[in-house]
Design a protein around this motif. Structure first.
Motif, mmCIF file in Angstrom:
data_model
loop_
_atom_site.group_PDB
_atom_site.id
_atom_site.type_symbol
_atom_site.label_atom_id
_atom_site.label_comp_id
_atom_site.label_asym_id
_atom_site.label_seq_id
_atom_site.Cartn_x
_atom_site.Cartn_y
_atom_site.Cartn_z
ATOM 1 N N VAL A 113 -3.625 -3.571 0.759
ATOM 2 C CA VAL A 113 -2.227 -3.864 1.079
ATOM 3 C C VAL A 113 -2.026 -5.367 1.228
ATOM 4 C CG1 VAL A 113 -0.420 -3.633 2.826
ATOM 5 C CG2 VAL A 113 -1.714 -1.615 2.089
ATOM 6 N N ARG A 114 -2.919 -6.020 1.959
ATOM 7 C CA ARG A 114 -2.788 -7.466 2.151
ATOM 8 C C ARG A 114 -2.827 -8.201 0.807
ATOM 9 N NH1 ARG A 114 -5.719 -6.289 6.925
ATOM 10 N NH2 ARG A 114 -7.707 -6.402 5.815
ATOM 11 N N GLY A 139 -6.665 7.328 -1.827
ATOM 12 C CA GLY A 139 -6.183 6.919 -0.513
ATOM 13 C C GLY A 139 -5.584 5.525 -0.527
ATOM 14 N N THR A 140 -6.192 4.631 -1.282
ATOM 15 C CA THR A 140 -5.671 3.269 -1.391
ATOM 16 C C THR A 140 -4.337 3.263 -2.122
ATOM 17 O OG1 THR A 140 -7.895 2.332 -1.364
ATOM 18 C CG2 THR A 140 -6.154 0.977 -2.309
ATOM 19 N N GLU A 146 3.003 3.958 0.138
ATOM 20 C CA GLU A 146 3.670 4.234 1.425
ATOM 21 C C GLU A 146 4.393 3.013 1.955
ATOM 22 O OE1 GLU A 146 0.749 7.703 3.328
ATOM 23 O OE2 GLU A 146 0.489 5.585 3.878
ATOM 24 N N VAL A 147 3.855 1.823 1.693
ATOM 25 C CA VAL A 147 4.516 0.607 2.187
ATOM 26 C C VAL A 147 5.448 0.000 1.135
ATOM 27 C CG1 VAL A 147 2.653 0.095 3.790
ATOM 28 C CG2 VAL A 147 2.587 -0.901 1.509
ATOM 29 N N GLY A 148 5.693 0.752 0.058
ATOM 30 C CA GLY A 148 6.691 0.339 -0.911
ATOM 31 C C GLY A 148 6.188 -0.532 -2.040
ATOM 32 N N ALA A 193 1.084 6.888 -7.961
ATOM 33 C CA ALA A 193 1.171 5.922 -9.063
ATOM 34 C C ALA A 193 2.350 6.264 -9.964
ATOM 35 C CB ALA A 193 -0.129 5.906 -9.861
ATOM 36 N N PHE A 194 3.071 5.244 -10.444
ATOM 37 C CA PHE A 194 4.241 5.481 -11.300
ATOM 38 C C PHE A 194 3.867 5.555 -12.774
ATOM 39 C CE2 PHE A 194 3.990 0.847 -11.265
ATOM 40 C CZ PHE A 194 4.257 0.514 -12.576
#
Length: 306
Positions: A113-114, A139-140, A146-148, A193-194
């Protein structure tokens, strides 16, 4: 070079609408092939934009083709960010995706995420990230979405793992291996995933994966029946002098033109046909030139014969 701003190449006559994830999904449903191309700097980003690519990928292949590294694993996040900013200045309409460099998403989901936040925040207009891996990274992928942060997956051959795979080898050739590719693709899709890149797998398997998934598949070395295709810029343009993979088709021969141009320039400089006084040089008014020589002579600075 000219100090004037560069003009965009002539491409579409009408301004392009921004390519969105929703548009890519609509293209899959309508079976309209998606075109994705890598870019590494402002000129290649501008070309993707001007000539109607759907997705511009700032690929970690820049490690080899731009920076001279032996593999993608040497690329750092700071180097990727530098190139993302350059590409973003030129590529506006295509969806802009950046590869997450090796080591930036493997330790933990929060580490991923970072890294991804840096790519989106500091990469100017990066809109999504791509990472390599299957079920083990679900999971990643889930945490990122989840955070957009939109995620493009990548299954089959994973170049960042080329050492563990004993080289750049076709994946899924045996039944059990093919089943793993399918499981990986489904797991990454389920995680949010999109779209998913499918690399170096038999065409039958790529077609099967494409039919099983609801999100678009982007093939590279995966045959003609995926939702779209991606190639490395230098392979398309014929500028890469390294190994040519079976799946690569060179659509231009820029390398030969570069060779011709450099050699012609070198010879013109050596035989003094370039620059010419008439075509490539600035001139001084004859009267002003005479006054200049007179001034120099008075000051004792006249040209000395060698």
């Amino acid at each position: 070079m000219s100090v004037r701003p560069q003009e965009a190449p002539s491409g579409s006559s009408q301004p392009r609408k921004k390519v969105t994830i929703a548009k890519l999904h609509a293209m899959k449903r309508s079976k309209t092939p998606i075109t994705m191309l890598t870019a590494y700097d402002y000129p290649t980003g501008l070309a993707c934009d001007s000539y109607d690519a759907d997705i511009t990928l700032v690929g970690d292949s820049l490690a080899q083709v731009c920076l001279g590294y032996a593999s993608t694993t040497a690329l750092t996040l700071d180097e990727m960010l530098h190139h993302c900013r350059a590409v973003a200045r030129g590529s506006k309409a295509p969806l802009l995706v950046a590869d997450m460099p090796f080591g930036t998403y493997h330790v933990s989901a929060e580490d991923a995420v970072r890294s991804a936040v840096r790519l989106l925040r500091e990469g100017s207009a990066v809109e999504a990230v791509k990472l390599e891996g299957g079920a083990e990274l679900a999971g990643t992928v889930r945490r990122l979405t989840e955070v957009g942060i939109p995620v493009m997956g990548h299954v089959g051959l994973q170049p960042q793992r080329h050492v563990a795979l004993s080289g750049y080898r076709v994946q899924g050739k045996e039944a059990a291996a093919a089943a793993r590719v399918v499981r990986d693709a489904l797991a990454v899709q389920e995680a949010g995933a999109f779209a998913i890149v499918v690399e170096a797998v038999p065409w039958q398997l790529a077609e099967y994966v494409t039919e099983r998934l609801s999100v678009p598949t982007i093939g590279i070395g995966a045959g003609p029946r995926t939702s779209g295709q991606v190639l490395v810029w230098d392979d398309v343009m014929g500028t890469w002098s390294g190994h040519k993979a079976k799946f690569v088709r060179r659509f231009a021969d820029v390398r030969s033109e570069v060779k011709r141009g450099v050699e012609a320039y070198r010879e013109a400089v050596r035989d003094r046909s370039f620059p010419s006084v008439e075509d490539h040089s600035y001139a001084m008014d004859p009267g002003e030139w005479e006054r200049f020589l007179e001034m120099e002579a008075r000051e004792g600075r006249g040209a000395q014969s060698s």
